[in-house]
Design a protein around this motif. Structure first.
Motif, PDB file in Angstrom:
ATOM      1  N   TRP A 221      42.287 -50.225  -5.185  1.00  0.00           N
ATOM      2  CA  TRP A 221      42.399 -50.700  -5.721  1.00  0.00           C
ATOM      3  C   TRP A 221      42.676 -49.918  -7.251  1.00  0.00           C
ATOM      4  CZ3 TRP A 221      36.491 -51.804  -4.331  1.00  0.00           C
ATOM      5  CH2 TRP A 221      36.831 -53.084  -3.188  1.00  0.00           C
ATOM      6  N   ALA A 222      42.802 -49.069  -7.690  1.00  0.00           N
ATOM      7  CA  ALA A 222      42.899 -48.061  -8.428  1.00  0.00           C
ATOM      8  C   ALA A 222      44.301 -48.206  -9.097  1.00  0.00           C
ATOM      9  CB  ALA A 222      42.654 -46.796  -8.691  1.00  0.00           C
ATOM     10  N   ASN A 223      45.178 -48.339  -8.075  1.00  0.00           N
ATOM     11  CA  ASN A 223      46.620 -48.342  -8.073  1.00  0.00           C
ATOM     12  C   ASN A 223      46.939 -48.877  -7.777  1.00  0.00           C
ATOM     13  OD1 ASN A 223      48.513 -45.419  -7.276  1.00  0.00           O
ATOM     14  ND2 ASN A 223      45.756 -44.689  -5.835  1.00  0.00           N
ATOM     15  N   GLY A 224      45.964 -50.078  -8.097  1.00  0.00           N
ATOM     16  CA  GLY A 224      46.826 -51.784  -8.110  1.00  0.00           C
ATOM     17  C   GLY A 224      47.302 -52.502  -6.394  1.00  0.00           C
ATOM     18  N   GLY A 225      46.535 -52.288  -6.215  1.00  0.00           N
ATOM     19  CA  GLY A 225      47.001 -52.870  -4.606  1.00  0.00           C
ATOM     20  C   GLY A 225      45.663 -54.232  -4.619  1.00  0.00           C
ATOM     21  N   GLU A 226      45.264 -54.426  -3.038  1.00  0.00           N
ATOM     22  CA  GLU A 226      44.251 -55.292  -3.060  1.00  0.00           C
ATOM     23  C   GLU A 226      44.286 -55.552  -1.305  1.00  0.00           C
ATOM     24  OE1 GLU A 226      42.092 -56.485  -5.074  1.00  0.00           O
ATOM     25  OE2 GLU A 226      43.237 -56.937  -6.853  1.00  0.00           O
TER      26      GLU A 226
END
Length: 441
Positions: A221-226
């Motif tokens: 999540w912190a790296n923009g993933g889902e």
């Protein structure tokens, strides 16, 4: 709640036997105009209401709080008789599913894990209480993610009971000895872990686990993933997206001789990582508010502190998974108005505060959490983590299948063992997730 959070809480609750229970006195909350839409077709105003709550390892403090709340409810609702049964967490799925299929023996109100909401709604077991929840005065202060955990396709199927999140535990004595600063980014977290391992080869720098799904999610999540995109029956996996792969790589890079050897750490779960930290075998660990008691009982007592897990940029907080439990009314109840009122009383601010005092369960109301944080300073980093924004799993009945079939742990373990690279392992995991979403739809 997810099994990782629940099992961690059960382990920690052994020590929680020493905590004192506190008396709860709450007024019956208001409910909306209760037009009966339960499958029973009845809305009796007197009689017996059956409640199933989860059995904790140290259950006496919980029982004391619940008994007091029930006594207050019965006094406010003449002719109502509440029977509470505490059921084992390990067999909850079978018992609750059986109750959905046998209304005569089913309870009126249940406690359930917040990742089970969508599945129970798909089974037709939970009552839509959207109108009552909207009319409940305290509902407006519910944490947004906690509210999301009782919501499926815009409808509310319960009331949040408590929430649990994870943050970064670290050894203050080791940091002082090695002249280390508390990491402010994920990159610094990795370099700090390596520095600890290099200086003290008998310790894990940061204890991680290949089976620690909810400890790995913040990196994604912190790296923009889902995990997935969409809603309802139209979810699609996103675990193999470029952003998600970046987060997976960041997490799996922590497995190795320079931090946490894959041979030892690939099979570790959340309990294992926090146990290693509590035993003095790790410089850092990702643990929950529910792990506080266990750490206090270990060798690390007095030599640790907790801060929110840092995000990618300095000053940011990595989104944490918001675990926890909810309360819901079964669709088969013949006491709709009373059952909803009882659910709201058990989930009220007063009762949640009492449960925090007795068991350490974090309240689901933002203002109530601020109050308990003032009383217990150890709660502050977890409250800050919640305030920074948390994440939840896809609200799909497929999630329980994805979770129980270990799709994500298998992906992590194949990567850290060298069997597959990040792209191949995440692509396979994505296919398994899509298959589950498809079958659930």
């Amino acid at each position: 709640m997810n099994l990782s959070v629940r099992s961690a809480r059960l382990a920690a609750s052994v020590v929680a036997l020493t905590l004192a229970g506190f008396t709860a006195t709450a007024c019956a909350p208001e409910t909306a105009d209760n037009t009966d839409n339960s499958s029973s077709g009845k809305d009796e105003q007197t009689g017996t209401l059956r409640v199933w709550l989860f059995q904790e390892v140290g259950n006496a403090p919980k029982e004391k709080v619940v008994t007091s709340a029930v006594d207050a409810f019965e006094k406010a609702h003449k002719g109502a008789d509440v029977k509470v049964e505490y059921i084992p967490v390990e067999t909850r799925a079978q018992r609750i599913k059986a109750a959905f299929n046998d209304p005569k023996s089913a309870p009126d109100v249940i406690e359930y894990g917040n990742t089970d909401t969508a599945g129970y709604v798909a089974d037709g077991g939970l009552l839509d209480v959207s109108k009552e929840f909207a009319a409940w005065g305290e509902a407006k202060d519910t944490d947004p993610t906690a509210r999301q955990s009782v919501t499926v396709d815009g409808k509310v199927y319960g009331a949040p009971f408590f929430v649990g999140v994870r943050a970064l535990y670290y050894r203050t004595d080791i940091f002082r000895e090695l002249g280390l600063k508390v990491p402010k980014t994920m990159a610094e977290l990795t370099t700090t872990a390596h520095a600890i391992r290099a200086a003290k080869p008998d310790l894990y720098g940061l204890a991680v686990g290949g089976a620690f799904t909810y400890g790995a999610m913040p990196f994604i999540w912190a790296n923009g993933g889902e995990l997935a995109t969409g809603r309802g029956g139209s979810y699609a996996s996103a675990i193999d997206s470029a952003a998600a792969q970046k987060g997976i790589k960041a997490y799996t890079s922590l497995f190795g001789d320079d931090n946490c050897p894959a041979a030892k750490c690939a099979g570790m779960g959340g309990n294992d990582t926090i146990t290693a930290f509590a035993a003095g075998k790790a410089g850092m660990a990702i643990g929950g508010d529910f792990n506080h008691t266990a750490v206090e009982a270990g060798k690390a007592k007095g030599d640790y502190a907790v801060v929110p897990l840092p995000g990618v940029t300095a000053g940011s907080v990595a989104p944490a998974f918001a675990g926890g439990n909810n309360l819901g009314v079964l669709n088969s109840t013949s006491h709709r108005t009373l059952a909803v009122a009882l659910m709201e009383q058990l989930a009220s601010k007063r009762t949640q505060t009492e449960l925090f005092d007795a068991m350490g369960f974090l309240p689901t109301f933002a203002d109530t959490r601020d109050t308990v944080a003032e009383k217990q300073p150890y709660v502050a980093p977890f409250v800050k983590t919640l305030a920074a924004g948390t994440k939840f799993v896809p609200a799909s009945p497929a999630w329980s299948q994805i979770d129980s079939s270990l799709v994500l742990p298998t992906m992590f373990q194949e990567i850290v063992s060298g069997k597959k690279d990040v792209a191949a392992a995440s692509a396979e995991a994505a296919q398994k997730m899509d298959d589950a979403f498809g079958s659930a739809g």
